[in-house]
Design a protein around this motif. Structure first.
Motif, PDB file in Angstrom:
ATOM      1  N   PRO A   7       0.872  -1.078  -0.152  1.00  0.00           N
ATOM      2  CA  PRO A   7       0.045  -0.350   0.001  1.00  0.00           C
ATOM      3  C   PRO A   7       0.893   1.422   0.132  1.00  0.00           C
ATOM      4  N   PHE A   8       2.187   1.106   0.385  1.00  0.00           N
ATOM      5  CA  PHE A   8       2.620   2.408   0.485  1.00  0.00           C
ATOM      6  C   PHE A   8       4.012   2.478  -0.461  1.00  0.00           C
ATOM      7  N   THR A   9       4.114   3.613  -0.815  1.00  0.00           N
ATOM      8  CA  THR A   9       5.235   3.865  -1.965  1.00  0.00           C
ATOM      9  C   THR A   9       5.981   5.166  -1.443  1.00  0.00           C
ATOM     10  N   TYR A  10       7.135   5.197  -1.550  1.00  0.00           N
ATOM     11  CA  TYR A  10       7.818   6.398  -1.155  1.00  0.00           C
ATOM     12  C   TYR A  10       8.987   6.978  -2.272  1.00  0.00           C
ATOM     13  N   ARG A  11       9.065   8.224  -1.989  1.00  0.00           N
ATOM     14  CA  ARG A  11      10.181   8.820  -2.938  1.00  0.00           C
ATOM     15  C   ARG A  11      11.127   9.627  -2.117  1.00  0.00           C
ATOM     16  N   ILE A  12      12.505   9.678  -2.228  1.00  0.00           N
ATOM     17  CA  ILE A  12      13.432  10.536  -1.771  1.00  0.00           C
ATOM     18  C   ILE A  12      13.798  11.608  -2.401  1.00  0.00           C
ATOM     19  N   ALA A  13      13.504  12.771  -1.850  1.00  0.00           N
ATOM     20  CA  ALA A  13      13.893  14.101  -2.723  1.00  0.00           C
ATOM     21  C   ALA A  13      15.149  14.531  -2.774  1.00  0.00           C
ATOM     22  N   LYS A  14      15.465  15.309  -3.463  1.00  0.00           N
ATOM     23  CA  LYS A  14      17.049  15.803  -3.455  1.00  0.00           C
ATOM     24  C   LYS A  14      17.617  16.262  -2.335  1.00  0.00           C
ATOM     25  N   SER A  15      16.359  17.054  -1.183  1.00  0.00           N
ATOM     26  CA  SER A  15      16.851  17.494  -0.209  1.00  0.00           C
ATOM     27  C   SER A  15      17.149  16.419   1.052  1.00  0.00           C
ATOM     28  N   GLY A  16      16.807  15.187   0.441  1.00  0.00           N
ATOM     29  CA  GLY A  16      16.907  14.189   1.600  1.00  0.00           C
ATOM     30  C   GLY A  16      15.657  13.808   2.191  1.00  0.00           C
ATOM     31  N   ASP A  17      14.768  14.379   1.939  1.00  0.00           N
ATOM     32  CA  ASP A  17      13.398  14.240   2.526  1.00  0.00           C
ATOM     33  C   ASP A  17      12.732  12.853   2.063  1.00  0.00           C
ATOM     34  N   VAL A  18      12.057  12.158   2.754  1.00  0.00           N
ATOM     35  CA  VAL A  18      11.248  10.924   2.376  1.00  0.00           C
ATOM     36  C   VAL A  18       9.830  11.202   2.285  1.00  0.00           C
ATOM     37  N   HIS A  19       9.117  11.071   1.121  1.00  0.00           N
ATOM     38  CA  HIS A  19       7.705  11.348   1.002  1.00  0.00           C
ATOM     39  C   HIS A  19       7.145   9.967   1.089  1.00  0.00           C
ATOM     40  N   ILE A  20       6.205   9.793   1.947  1.00  0.00           N
ATOM     41  CA  ILE A  20       5.432   8.464   1.764  1.00  0.00           C
ATOM     42  C   ILE A  20       4.346   8.736   1.400  1.00  0.00           C
ATOM     43  N   SER A  21       3.594   7.913   0.693  1.00  0.00           N
ATOM     44  CA  SER A  21       2.249   7.961   0.025  1.00  0.00           C
ATOM     45  C   SER A  21       1.615   6.585   0.375  1.00  0.00           C
ATOM     46  N   ARG A  22       0.134   6.963   0.456  1.00  0.00           N
ATOM     47  CA  ARG A  22      -0.542   5.654   0.370  1.00  0.00           C
ATOM     48  C   ARG A  22      -1.666   5.687  -0.605  1.00  0.00           C
ATOM     49  N   GLU A  23      -1.777   4.961  -1.616  1.00  0.00           N
ATOM     50  CA  GLU A  23      -2.908   5.057  -2.800  1.00  0.00           C
ATOM     51  C   GLU A  23      -2.949   6.280  -3.303  1.00  0.00           C
ATOM     52  N   GLY A  24      -1.588   6.883  -3.873  1.00  0.00           N
ATOM     53  CA  GLY A  24      -1.426   7.915  -4.576  1.00  0.00           C
ATOM     54  C   GLY A  24      -1.522   9.419  -3.722  1.00  0.00           C
ATOM     55  N   ARG A  25      -1.673   9.231  -2.389  1.00  0.00           N
ATOM     56  CA  ARG A  25      -1.913  10.600  -1.619  1.00  0.00           C
ATOM     57  C   ARG A  25      -0.738  10.430  -0.758  1.00  0.00           C
ATOM     58  N   LEU A  26      -0.216  11.708  -0.374  1.00  0.00           N
ATOM     59  CA  LEU A  26       0.888  11.834   0.403  1.00  0.00           C
ATOM     60  C   LEU A  26       0.489  12.110   1.758  1.00  0.00           C
ATOM     61  N   VAL A  27       1.020  10.931   2.626  1.00  0.00           N
ATOM     62  CA  VAL A  27       0.796  10.769   3.930  1.00  0.00           C
ATOM     63  C   VAL A  27       1.677  11.390   4.678  1.00  0.00           C
ATOM     64  N   VAL A  28       2.717  11.389   4.839  1.00  0.00           N
ATOM     65  CA  VAL A  28       3.810  12.176   5.599  1.00  0.00           C
ATOM     66  C   VAL A  28       5.005  12.477   4.969  1.00  0.00           C
ATOM     67  N   MET A  29       5.691  13.677   5.268  1.00  0.00           N
ATOM     68  CA  MET A  29       7.058  13.806   4.970  1.00  0.00           C
ATOM     69  C   MET A  29       7.975  13.868   6.021  1.00  0.00           C
ATOM     70  N   VAL A  30       8.996  12.806   6.014  1.00  0.00           N
ATOM     71  CA  VAL A  30       9.938  12.535   6.933  1.00  0.00           C
ATOM     72  C   VAL A  30      11.095  13.596   6.589  1.00  0.00           C
ATOM     73  N   ARG A  31      11.721  14.310   7.641  1.00  0.00           N
ATOM     74  CA  ARG A  31      12.655  15.260   7.219  1.00  0.00           C
ATOM     75  C   ARG A  31      13.782  14.828   8.339  1.00  0.00           C
ATOM     76  N   GLY A  32      15.195  15.633   7.968  1.00  0.00           N
ATOM     77  CA  GLY A  32      16.231  15.373   9.009  1.00  0.00           C
ATOM     78  C   GLY A  32      16.852  14.230   9.201  1.00  0.00           C
ATOM     79  N   ASN A  33      17.245  14.163  10.381  1.00  0.00           N
ATOM     80  CA  ASN A  33      18.033  12.789  10.714  1.00  0.00           C
ATOM     81  C   ASN A  33      17.275  11.452  10.664  1.00  0.00           C
ATOM     82  N   ALA A  34      15.917  11.865  10.940  1.00  0.00           N
ATOM     83  CA  ALA A  34      14.849  10.541  10.722  1.00  0.00           C
ATOM     84  C   ALA A  34      14.997  10.179   9.532  1.00  0.00           C
ATOM     85  N   ALA A  35      14.752  11.178   8.408  1.00  0.00           N
ATOM     86  CA  ALA A  35      14.642  10.892   7.050  1.00  0.00           C
ATOM     87  C   ALA A  35      15.949  10.237   6.607  1.00  0.00           C
TER      88      ALA A  35
END
Length: 73
Positions: A7-35
Protein backbone atom coordinates in the motif's frame (compact mmCIF):
# COMPACT_ATOMS: atom_id res chain seq x y z
CA UNK A 1 2.12 -7.21 10.59
CA UNK A 2 1.40 -8.66 7.19
CA UNK A 3 0.42 -6.86 4.04
CA UNK A 4 -1.57 -8.44 1.21
CA UNK A 5 -0.30 -5.82 -1.21
CA UNK A 6 2.13 -2.95 -1.08
CA UNK A 7 0.00 0.00 0.00
CA UNK A 8 2.87 2.43 0.63
CA UNK A 9 5.19 4.04 -1.88
CA UNK A 10 8.03 6.40 -1.16
CA UNK A 11 10.19 8.95 -2.92
CA UNK A 12 13.45 10.42 -1.70
CA UNK A 13 13.76 14.08 -2.65
CA UNK A 14 17.01 15.85 -3.55
CA UNK A 15 16.91 17.54 -0.16
CA UNK A 16 16.93 14.13 1.55
CA UNK A 17 13.29 14.25 2.64
CA UNK A 18 11.34 11.00 2.35
CA UNK A 19 7.82 11.43 0.96
CA UNK A 20 5.55 8.51 1.91
CA UNK A 21 2.30 8.00 -0.01
CA UNK A 22 -0.59 5.59 0.29
CA UNK A 23 -2.92 5.04 -2.65
CA UNK A 24 -1.40 8.00 -4.47
CA UNK A 25 -1.87 10.48 -1.63
CA UNK A 26 0.95 11.97 0.40
CA UNK A 27 0.65 10.71 3.97
CA UNK A 28 3.77 12.12 5.62
CA UNK A 29 7.08 13.79 4.85
CA UNK A 30 9.99 12.66 7.00
CA UNK A 31 12.81 15.19 7.32
CA UNK A 32 16.22 15.61 8.91
CA UNK A 33 18.03 12.84 10.75
CA UNK A 34 14.93 10.65 10.80
CA UNK A 35 14.74 10.84 6.99
CA UNK A 36 18.41 9.92 6.65
CA UNK A 37 17.96 6.87 8.89
CA UNK A 38 14.79 5.81 7.07
CA UNK A 39 16.36 6.23 3.63
CA UNK A 40 19.35 4.12 4.69
CA UNK A 41 17.06 1.34 5.96
CA UNK A 42 14.83 1.31 2.86
CA UNK A 43 15.67 -0.34 -0.41
CA UNK A 44 15.27 -4.06 0.27
CA UNK A 45 12.10 -4.16 -1.83
CA UNK A 46 10.38 -6.64 0.45
CA UNK A 47 7.83 -6.60 3.26
CA UNK A 48 10.31 -5.02 5.68
CA UNK A 49 10.18 -1.82 3.59
CA UNK A 50 6.39 -1.75 3.97
CA UNK A 51 6.70 -2.19 7.73
CA UNK A 52 9.22 0.65 7.97
CA UNK A 53 6.95 2.92 5.94
CA UNK A 54 3.91 1.99 8.04
CA UNK A 55 5.79 2.80 11.24
CA UNK A 56 7.03 6.09 9.81
CA UNK A 57 3.45 7.19 9.13
CA UNK A 58 2.80 7.04 12.87
CA UNK A 59 -0.85 6.23 13.38
CA UNK A 60 -1.15 2.90 11.58
CA UNK A 61 -2.37 -0.39 13.08
CA UNK A 62 -2.02 0.06 16.80
CA UNK A 63 -3.68 -3.28 17.53
CA UNK A 64 -6.96 -1.93 18.86
CA UNK A 65 -8.99 -2.14 15.65
CA UNK A 66 -11.04 -5.04 17.00
CA UNK A 67 -12.16 -3.00 20.02
CA UNK A 68 -13.40 -0.13 17.88
CA UNK A 69 -16.24 -2.17 16.44
CA UNK A 70 -17.33 -3.88 19.63
CA UNK A 71 -19.91 -2.52 22.03
CA UNK A 72 -18.23 -1.37 25.21
CA UNK A 73 -20.27 -0.60 28.29
Amino acid sequence: MTFNAEPFTYRIAKSGDVHISREGRLVVMVRGNAAAKLAAALGNGDESDQQLLARATGNYKRGNERLAGSKRR
